[in-house]
Motif scaffolding. Structure first.
Motif, PDB file in Angstrom:
ATOM      1  N   ARG A  94       0.819  -1.212   0.000  1.00  0.00           N
ATOM      2  CA  ARG A  94       0.000   0.000   0.000  1.00  0.00           C
ATOM      3  C   ARG A  94       0.855   1.266   0.000  1.00  0.00           C
ATOM      4  O   ARG A  94       0.601   2.199  -0.761  1.00  0.00           O
ATOM      5  N   GLY A  95       1.863   1.309   0.888  1.00  0.00           N
ATOM      6  CA  GLY A  95       2.680   2.511   0.995  1.00  0.00           C
ATOM      7  C   GLY A  95       1.879   3.675   1.567  1.00  0.00           C
ATOM      8  O   GLY A  95       0.770   3.506   2.092  1.00  0.00           O
ATOM      9  N   GLY A  96       2.408   4.879   1.459  1.00  0.00           N
ATOM     10  CA  GLY A  96       1.694   6.077   1.884  1.00  0.00           C
ATOM     11  C   GLY A  96       1.393   6.095   3.362  1.00  0.00           C
ATOM     12  O   GLY A  96       2.169   5.633   4.206  1.00  0.00           O
ATOM     13  N   ILE A  97       0.216   6.627   3.702  1.00  0.00           N
ATOM     14  CA  ILE A  97      -0.178   6.782   5.093  1.00  0.00           C
ATOM     15  C   ILE A  97      -0.376   5.439   5.779  1.00  0.00           C
ATOM     16  O   ILE A  97      -0.091   5.280   6.975  1.00  0.00           O
ATOM     17  N   VAL A  98      -0.856   4.439   5.029  1.00  0.00           N
ATOM     18  CA  VAL A  98      -1.024   3.097   5.595  1.00  0.00           C
ATOM     19  C   VAL A  98       0.325   2.535   6.022  1.00  0.00           C
ATOM     20  O   VAL A  98       0.472   1.973   7.119  1.00  0.00           O
ATOM     21  N   ASP A  99       1.325   2.706   5.178  1.00  0.00           N
ATOM     22  CA  ASP A  99       2.671   2.240   5.491  1.00  0.00           C
ATOM     23  C   ASP A  99       3.217   2.955   6.724  1.00  0.00           C
ATOM     24  O   ASP A  99       3.839   2.338   7.593  1.00  0.00           O
ATOM     25  N   GLU A 100       2.985   4.248   6.810  1.00  0.00           N
ATOM     26  CA  GLU A 100       3.508   5.011   7.941  1.00  0.00           C
ATOM     27  C   GLU A 100       2.870   4.567   9.255  1.00  0.00           C
ATOM     28  O   GLU A 100       3.560   4.416  10.275  1.00  0.00           O
ATOM     29  N   ILE A 101       1.561   4.351   9.240  1.00  0.00           N
ATOM     30  CA  ILE A 101       0.875   3.931  10.465  1.00  0.00           C
ATOM     31  C   ILE A 101       1.337   2.546  10.907  1.00  0.00           C
ATOM     32  O   ILE A 101       1.675   2.318  12.080  1.00  0.00           O
ATOM     33  N   LEU A 102       1.342   1.592   9.969  1.00  0.00           N
ATOM     34  CA  LEU A 102       1.754   0.236  10.315  1.00  0.00           C
ATOM     35  C   LEU A 102       3.218   0.182  10.709  1.00  0.00           C
ATOM     36  O   LEU A 102       3.610  -0.578  11.613  1.00  0.00           O
ATOM     37  N   ASN A 103       4.049   0.972  10.047  1.00  0.00           N
ATOM     38  CA  ASN A 103       5.461   1.013  10.393  1.00  0.00           C
ATOM     39  C   ASN A 103       5.668   1.597  11.787  1.00  0.00           C
ATOM     40  O   ASN A 103       6.543   1.153  12.536  1.00  0.00           O
ATOM     41  N   MET A 104       4.856   2.576  12.162  1.00  0.00           N
ATOM     42  CA  MET A 104       4.948   3.155  13.494  1.00  0.00           C
ATOM     43  C   MET A 104       4.564   2.125  14.560  1.00  0.00           C
ATOM     44  O   MET A 104       5.253   1.981  15.580  1.00  0.00           O
ATOM     45  N   ILE A 105       3.471   1.397  14.309  1.00  0.00           N
ATOM     46  CA  ILE A 105       3.048   0.362  15.254  1.00  0.00           C
ATOM     47  C   ILE A 105       4.129  -0.712  15.381  1.00  0.00           C
ATOM     48  O   ILE A 105       4.450  -1.177  16.488  1.00  0.00           O
ATOM     49  N   THR A 106       4.690  -1.104  14.249  1.00  0.00           N
ATOM     50  CA  THR A 106       5.744  -2.119  14.262  1.00  0.00           C
ATOM     51  C   THR A 106       6.947  -1.660  15.063  1.00  0.00           C
ATOM     52  O   THR A 106       7.498  -2.418  15.873  1.00  0.00           O
ATOM     53  N   ASN A 107       7.354  -0.427  14.881  1.00  0.00           N
ATOM     54  CA  ASN A 107       8.510   0.096  15.607  1.00  0.00           C
ATOM     55  C   ASN A 107       8.248   0.195  17.102  1.00  0.00           C
ATOM     56  O   ASN A 107       9.150  -0.043  17.915  1.00  0.00           O
ATOM     57  N   ILE A 108       7.005   0.539  17.467  1.00  0.00           N
ATOM     58  CA  ILE A 108       6.663   0.614  18.896  1.00  0.00           C
ATOM     59  C   ILE A 108       6.796  -0.749  19.552  1.00  0.00           C
ATOM     60  O   ILE A 108       7.399  -0.902  20.621  1.00  0.00           O
ATOM     61  N   VAL A 109       6.221  -1.768  18.905  1.00  0.00           N
ATOM     62  CA  VAL A 109       6.302  -3.121  19.461  1.00  0.00           C
ATOM     63  C   VAL A 109       7.744  -3.627  19.433  1.00  0.00           C
ATOM     64  O   VAL A 109       8.194  -4.334  20.338  1.00  0.00           O
ATOM     65  N   LEU A 110       8.491  -3.210  18.404  1.00  0.00           N
ATOM     66  CA  LEU A 110       9.861  -3.685  18.244  1.00  0.00           C
ATOM     67  C   LEU A 110      10.775  -3.191  19.353  1.00  0.00           C
ATOM     68  O   LEU A 110      11.668  -3.920  19.793  1.00  0.00           O
ATOM     69  N   VAL A 111      10.559  -1.949  19.818  1.00  0.00           N
ATOM     70  CA  VAL A 111      11.450  -1.382  20.835  1.00  0.00           C
ATOM     71  C   VAL A 111      11.002  -1.723  22.250  1.00  0.00           C
ATOM     72  O   VAL A 111      11.704  -1.400  23.216  1.00  0.00           O
ATOM     73  N   LEU A 112       9.838  -2.357  22.398  1.00  0.00           N
ATOM     74  CA  LEU A 112       9.405  -2.760  23.731  1.00  0.00           C
ATOM     75  C   LEU A 112      10.343  -3.828  24.287  1.00  0.00           C
ATOM     76  O   LEU A 112      10.777  -4.725  23.551  1.00  0.00           O
ATOM     77  N   PRO A 113      10.673  -3.767  25.574  1.00  0.00           N
ATOM     78  CA  PRO A 113      11.450  -4.850  26.194  1.00  0.00           C
ATOM     79  C   PRO A 113      10.574  -6.093  26.328  1.00  0.00           C
ATOM     80  O   PRO A 113       9.837  -6.246  27.302  1.00  0.00           O
ATOM     81  N   VAL A 114      10.633  -6.935  25.322  1.00  0.00           N
ATOM     82  CA  VAL A 114       9.677  -8.039  25.209  1.00  0.00           C
ATOM     83  C   VAL A 114       9.670  -8.928  26.439  1.00  0.00           C
ATOM     84  O   VAL A 114       8.611  -9.272  26.978  1.00  0.00           O
ATOM     85  N   LEU A 115      10.846  -9.314  26.912  1.00  0.00           N
ATOM     86  CA  LEU A 115      10.908 -10.218  28.056  1.00  0.00           C
ATOM     87  C   LEU A 115      10.274  -9.581  29.283  1.00  0.00           C
ATOM     88  O   LEU A 115       9.522 -10.231  30.020  1.00  0.00           O
ATOM     89  N   ALA A 116      10.531  -8.282  29.497  1.00  0.00           N
ATOM     90  CA  ALA A 116       9.932  -7.600  30.644  1.00  0.00           C
ATOM     91  C   ALA A 116       8.414  -7.551  30.528  1.00  0.00           C
ATOM     92  O   ALA A 116       7.693  -7.764  31.518  1.00  0.00           O
ATOM     93  N   VAL A 117       7.911  -7.270  29.331  1.00  0.00           N
ATOM     94  CA  VAL A 117       6.463  -7.231  29.121  1.00  0.00           C
ATOM     95  C   VAL A 117       5.847  -8.607  29.357  1.00  0.00           C
ATOM     96  O   VAL A 117       4.801  -8.734  30.005  1.00  0.00           O
TER      97      VAL A 117
END
Length: 272
Positions: A94-117
């Motif tokens: 899709r790209g565009g705004i859809v890409d930006e939103i999904l990429n933002m969500i992905t980055n948020i989950v990616l930087v979470l300390p998974v083991l701590a969560v």
């Protein structure tokens, strides 16, 4: 594939443990925590892996633990793969705004300390089972998959066969799953194997520190019980060695399989 020793060797190890986990409980009884023999019994003909300090059959716990390990690994890996692929395909195509939103969500989950969560979530659940454990692990293991699939989708969406499908009026769903996804099939299969092994390690970590299932047994919980009841100090090696070797062998075999598949699908890596 059959000529690749790494792939075949890893697959044989995984299949052996899988069969043991599926068939073994038929011969050991339905309750792996039952008190069936003398306490602290060394391995013998009657008890191949010995017994715990409470007279529980270690072999029975081991084969039941294998079943739980494969269940969590498969379903957590499958859930993470599905989420990651869907997010990656949609974002990359899709790209565009859809890409930006999904990429933002992905980055948020990616930087979470998974083991701590995972520790916090597991600690606040009064009743935990392998289904909940697989769900939790799967929901936090997909971001790197999404980023990798997104990158490859962005490359493939500009190819001629995708342009032809787009010009023919094919819907987005058909283009993604009929044109783009098949060209990534080998990579997606390797991703699932990596997620499978990662889920097994995550589950073993949670189990070992006491945040695993509360209504069953697993290889990680066997290690936790062995440490809690001083098996090492008592010299009861048969209590903690089998589950430790089982986890190591399964995860190691999966990663060796992944290396073998990489050599099969990538001609540059094949041995001459």
């Amino acid at each position: 594939m059959l000529r690749n020793k790494k792939l075949v060797g890893g697959l044989v190890v995984v299949v052996v443990f899988l069969v043991a986990g599926l068939v073994g409980p038929w011969f050991t009884g339905p309750d792996p925590l039952a008190y069936v023999g003398p306490p602290a019994q060394a391995p013998s003909g009657a008890y191949p892996f010995g017994t715990t300090t409470f007279g529980q059959d270690v072999f029975g716990q081991f084969v039941h633990g294998l079943r739980a390990t494969f269940f969590v690994g498969f379903f957590a890996g499958l859930l993470a793969a599905v989420i990651g692929m869907l997010v990656g395909f949609i974002s990359g195509y899709r790209g565009g705004i859809v890409d930006e939103i999904l990429n933002m969500i992905t980055n948020i989950v990616l930087v979470l300390p998974v083991l701590a969560v995972l520790l916090i979530i597991a600690a606040y659940l009064e009743v935990r089972n392998i289904q909940i454990q697989a769900l939790i692990i799967g929901l936090f293991s997909w971001p790197w998959v999404a980023r990798a699939v997104r990158a490859q989708t962005m490359t493939l969406r500009s190819r001629d066969f995708v342009d032809l499908a787009r010009l023919s009026g094919a819907p987005v769903r058909r283009i993604v799953f009929r044109e783009i996804a098949p060209n990534m099939a080998s990579y997606l299969f390797m991703v699932f194997i990596l997620l499978f092994g990662g889920a097994v390690l995550f589950a073993a970590t949670l189990d070992f520190i006491g945040l695993g299932p509360t209504d069953g047994i697993s290889l990680g919980l066997m290690l936790n019980n062995a440490v809690r009841w001083s098996a090492l100090n008592l010299g009861m090696w048969w209590w903690f060695v089998p589950p430790g070797l089982g986890i190591t062998a399964i995860v190691g075999a999966l990663y060796i399989m992944n290396v073998g598949l990489d050599e099969v699908f990538n001609p540059k890596l094949r041995e001459t």
